[in-house]
Design an enzyme around this catalytic site. Structure first.
Site, PDB file in Angstrom:
ATOM      1  N   ALA A  85      39.516  36.885  13.612  1.00 26.01           N
ATOM      2  CA  ALA A  85      40.725  37.713  13.555  1.00 26.01           C
ATOM      3  C   ALA A  85      41.847  37.170  14.429  1.00 26.01           C
ATOM      4  CB  ALA A  85      40.391  39.144  13.988  1.00 26.01           C
ATOM      5  N   SER A  86      41.523  36.224  15.306  1.00 24.42           N
ATOM      6  CA  SER A  86      42.516  35.685  16.238  1.00 24.42           C
ATOM      7  C   SER A  86      43.360  34.613  15.568  1.00 24.42           C
ATOM      8  CB  SER A  86      41.810  35.107  17.466  1.00 24.42           C
ATOM      9  OG  SER A  86      42.693  34.321  18.229  1.00 24.42           O
ATOM     10  N   ALA A  87      44.676  34.824  15.538  1.00 28.92           N
ATOM     11  CA  ALA A  87      45.572  33.821  14.953  1.00 28.92           C
ATOM     12  C   ALA A  87      45.516  32.489  15.696  1.00 28.92           C
ATOM     13  CB  ALA A  87      47.003  34.352  14.921  1.00 28.92           C
TER      14      ALA A  87
END
Length: 234
Positions: A10-12
């Site tokens: 989920a981390s860009a």
């Protein structure tokens, strides 16, 4: 061998790293962690983070030395030497600035075996290539004790040093400059025949570039970077 990457899908920023790795062909072993459960705070992750911090500090020193090389040492060498290729006279003020850069380097090397610590790095190989060139044009480096000691260390420990950057080879590399620009070294005038040969080489290059955006087609390649370095010197 894949590189371990700890993160969350989920981390860009994590996805950006994955995209970059894929783009350059680096294999990544993605290890998902749950930050909400505190998995990034475990002892194992703490040891990993501490190692990364130590590594980043070493990298930062290497980067600083590389920036110094291109932004100060090589820049001041160019400011002093390249005008001579156009028939100029040695500028004592520019030579003094070059010597000032050598003094900075001498300070960096105080109490250090190599440019960025106790191990040979890219910083040493880049700096020594420039230093050999500076010595090759006649700048006296003997007053700089730390540089002299480091220079001898690199000559002994850098793989292939004598073959690639040794004194005898440098003499061969500088001979074309001496032949083409004797006004710099001997106070004589340029040889029209040799200048004509140089122009002939430029005509060949001009032909290669006909109807082509870059040296080898439609994309920027190492050929362009190598050629433009030579052309900018001319």
């Amino acid at each position: 061998m894949p590189i371990d990457l700890y993160g969350m899908p989920a981390s860009a920023p994590c996805r950006a790293v994955l995209l970059a790795a894929k783009a350059v062909g680096v294999e990544v072993n993605f290890k998902e962690i749950n930050v909400r459960k505190g998995e990034h705070l475990t002892p194992d992750m703490g040891r990993t983070t501490a190692y990364i911090r130590r590594t980043l500090k070493k990298r930062a020193i290497v980067d600083q030395r590389l920036y110094f090389d291109i932004g100060t040492l090589y820049a001041r060498f160019g400011e002093y030497f390249y005008p001579l290729l156009n028939g100029g006279s040695p500028d004592p003020a520019k030579l003094e600035k070059l010597n000032e850069a050598l003094t900075f380097l001498d300070t960096f090397l105080a109490g250090s075996k190599y440019a960025a610590g106790d191990n040979l790095t890219l910083a040493d190989l880049t700096l020594v290539a420039n230093l050999a060139t500076i010595e090759g044009i006649g700048v006296d480096i003997t007053p700089y004790e730390n540089i002299t000691k480091w220079y001898d260390t690199i000559k002994t420990n850098a793989p292939g040093y004598e073959e690639i950057n040794g004194k005898n080879l440098l003499a061969v590399l500088f001979k074309p400059f001496i032949d083409q620009f004797p006004s710099i070294f001997e106070g004589a005038s340029l040889d029209p025949a040799k200048l004509e040969k140089l122009k002939e080489a430029l005509n060949f290059l001009d032909s290669f570039l006909a109807n082509s955006k870059y040296a080898a087609g439609d994309s920027l390649t190492l050929a362009d970077l190598s050629l433009v370095a030579s052309v900018s010197t001319l």
